[in-house]
Design a protein around this motif. Sequence first.
Motif, short mmCIF file in Angstrom:
data_model
loop_
_atom_site.label_atom_id
_atom_site.label_comp_id
_atom_site.label_asym_id
_atom_site.label_seq_id
_atom_site.Cartn_x
_atom_site.Cartn_y
_atom_site.Cartn_z
N GLU A 120 -19.91 63.69 69.38
CA GLU A 120 -18.46 63.81 69.53
C GLU A 120 -17.96 65.06 68.81
O GLU A 120 -18.62 65.59 67.93
N ASP A 121 -16.76 65.47 69.19
CA ASP A 121 -16.14 66.62 68.53
C ASP A 121 -15.36 66.17 67.30
O ASP A 121 -14.99 64.99 67.16
N PHE A 122 -15.06 67.13 66.44
CA PHE A 122 -14.34 66.85 65.18
C PHE A 122 -13.40 68.01 64.89
O PHE A 122 -13.76 69.17 65.09
N THR A 123 -12.19 67.68 64.42
CA THR A 123 -11.25 68.72 64.01
C THR A 123 -10.55 68.31 62.73
O THR A 123 -10.15 67.16 62.56
N THR A 124 -10.40 69.26 61.82
CA THR A 124 -9.61 69.07 60.61
C THR A 124 -8.54 70.14 60.55
O THR A 124 -8.77 71.28 60.97
N TYR A 125 -7.37 69.76 60.04
CA TYR A 125 -6.21 70.63 60.06
C TYR A 125 -5.71 70.90 58.64
O TYR A 125 -5.75 70.02 57.78
N CYS A 126 -5.19 72.09 58.47
CA CYS A 126 -4.77 72.53 57.16
C CYS A 126 -3.39 73.19 57.29
O CYS A 126 -3.19 74.04 58.16
N ASN A 127 -2.44 72.79 56.42
CA ASN A 127 -1.10 73.37 56.46
C ASN A 127 -0.67 73.77 55.07
O ASN A 127 -0.77 72.99 54.12
N SER A 128 -0.14 74.98 54.97
CA SER A 128 0.32 75.50 53.69
C SER A 128 1.85 75.51 53.65
O SER A 128 2.51 75.72 54.66
N SER A 129 2.39 75.31 52.45
CA SER A 129 3.84 75.35 52.28
C SER A 129 4.36 76.79 52.25
O SER A 129 5.57 77.02 52.37
N THR A 130 3.45 77.74 52.05
CA THR A 130 3.85 79.15 52.01
C THR A 130 2.92 80.00 52.88
O THR A 130 1.83 79.55 53.24
N THR A 131 3.36 81.17 53.21
CA THR A 131 2.53 82.10 53.99
C THR A 131 1.33 82.55 53.16
O THR A 131 1.46 82.82 51.97
N LEU A 132 0.20 82.59 53.82
CA LEU A 132 -1.05 82.91 53.12
C LEU A 132 -1.52 84.32 53.42
O LEU A 132 -1.34 84.83 54.52
N SER A 133 -2.16 84.93 52.43
CA SER A 133 -2.83 86.21 52.64
C SER A 133 -4.09 86.00 53.48
O SER A 133 -4.42 86.80 54.36
N SER A 180 -7.26 75.54 61.37
CA SER A 180 -8.04 74.39 61.81
C SER A 180 -9.51 74.76 61.89
O SER A 180 -9.87 75.93 62.05
N LEU A 181 -10.33 73.72 61.75
CA LEU A 181 -11.77 73.84 61.93
C LEU A 181 -12.17 72.82 62.97
O LEU A 181 -11.87 71.62 62.82
N HIS A 182 -12.83 73.26 64.01
CA HIS A 182 -13.27 72.38 65.08
C HIS A 182 -14.78 72.45 65.20
O HIS A 182 -15.34 73.56 65.24
N ILE A 183 -15.42 71.29 65.22
CA ILE A 183 -16.87 71.24 65.42
C ILE A 183 -17.13 70.59 66.77
O ILE A 183 -16.67 69.47 67.04
N THR A 184 -17.86 71.27 67.59
CA THR A 184 -18.23 70.76 68.91
C THR A 184 -19.56 70.03 68.83
O THR A 184 -20.50 70.51 68.20
N ALA A 185 -19.61 68.85 69.46
CA ALA A 185 -20.86 68.09 69.53
C ALA A 185 -21.50 67.93 68.16
O ALA A 185 -22.56 68.51 67.88
N THR A 186 -20.87 67.14 67.31
CA THR A 186 -21.34 66.98 65.93
C THR A 186 -22.79 66.52 65.87
O THR A 186 -23.30 65.81 66.75
N GLN A 187 -23.44 66.92 64.78
CA GLN A 187 -24.80 66.49 64.48
C GLN A 187 -24.81 65.86 63.10
O GLN A 187 -23.88 66.08 62.31
N THR A 188 -25.85 65.12 62.79
CA THR A 188 -25.90 64.46 61.48
C THR A 188 -25.92 65.47 60.34
O THR A 188 -25.50 65.17 59.23
N THR A 189 -26.35 66.66 60.61
CA THR A 189 -26.35 67.71 59.58
C THR A 189 -24.95 68.22 59.26
O THR A 189 -24.76 68.97 58.29
N ASP A 190 -23.95 67.81 60.06
CA ASP A 190 -22.58 68.24 59.80
C ASP A 190 -21.88 67.39 58.75
O ASP A 190 -20.77 67.72 58.34
N VAL A 191 -22.49 66.30 58.33
CA VAL A 191 -21.82 65.41 57.37
C VAL A 191 -21.49 66.15 56.09
O VAL A 191 -22.22 67.04 55.66
#
Lengths: 110, 110
Positions: free
Chosen positions: B17-30, B73-84
């Motif tokens: 399966e695919d996996f996505t994690t999302y990240c949001n900052s309160s301020t603009t980032l360099s 965001s970080l998206h992983i396509t077709a997860t593998q056990t090594t992605d844990v």
Amino acid sequence: DVKVTQSSRYLVKRTGEKVFLECVQDMDHENMFWYRQDPGLGLRLIYFSYDVKMKEKGDIPEGYSVSREKKERFSLILESASTNQTSMYLCASSSTDIQYFGAGTRLSVL
Amino acid sequence: GQQVMQIPQYQHVQEGEDFTTYCNSSTTLSNIQWYKQRPGGHPVFLIQLVKSGEVKKQKRLTFQFGEAKKNSSLHITATQTTDVGTYFCAGEPGYGKLTFGQGTILTVHP
């Protein structure tokens, strides 16, 4: 390869003890950092240093101090350990934006 | 001060399966960086994104930096056990200090 070495993997101390956590890096990096890692809270910056004898407070400096007498060594000091300082402590170093981490010290304060 | 929020805190997927994690900052980032921490290990740098709207790929991993430079965001396509492991984003507002998100703990069931 960059190597960041933390002196202990596991440490058990008693409340009120003075605790020293040592970190040494071998890549002549200017910047060094101390974080603590707690479940659900991510990595929180305690102190950092951009140069020898220089230190800056991070987000959670209360109860901690640091020392950087040599470029390669950055020490974290708990003046009087308390149970709420039980945590994983991670040291990192960098010369640019990328940070390289040590293996961590898991500190238990009883 | 600057805050970096990361969701979800936990994600369980079946291998493939695919996996996505999302990240949001309160301020603009360099720039924004992503790190991976294997169970029992320490955070290891994966990638840095600097430009608005930037997309970078590393094999099955796709990293994006938002147009406003406040989210990623970080998206992983077709997860593998090594992605844990735990995936952290870390925002750098421009003065060398990183603010880490809380991390997303990924579990991959075979």
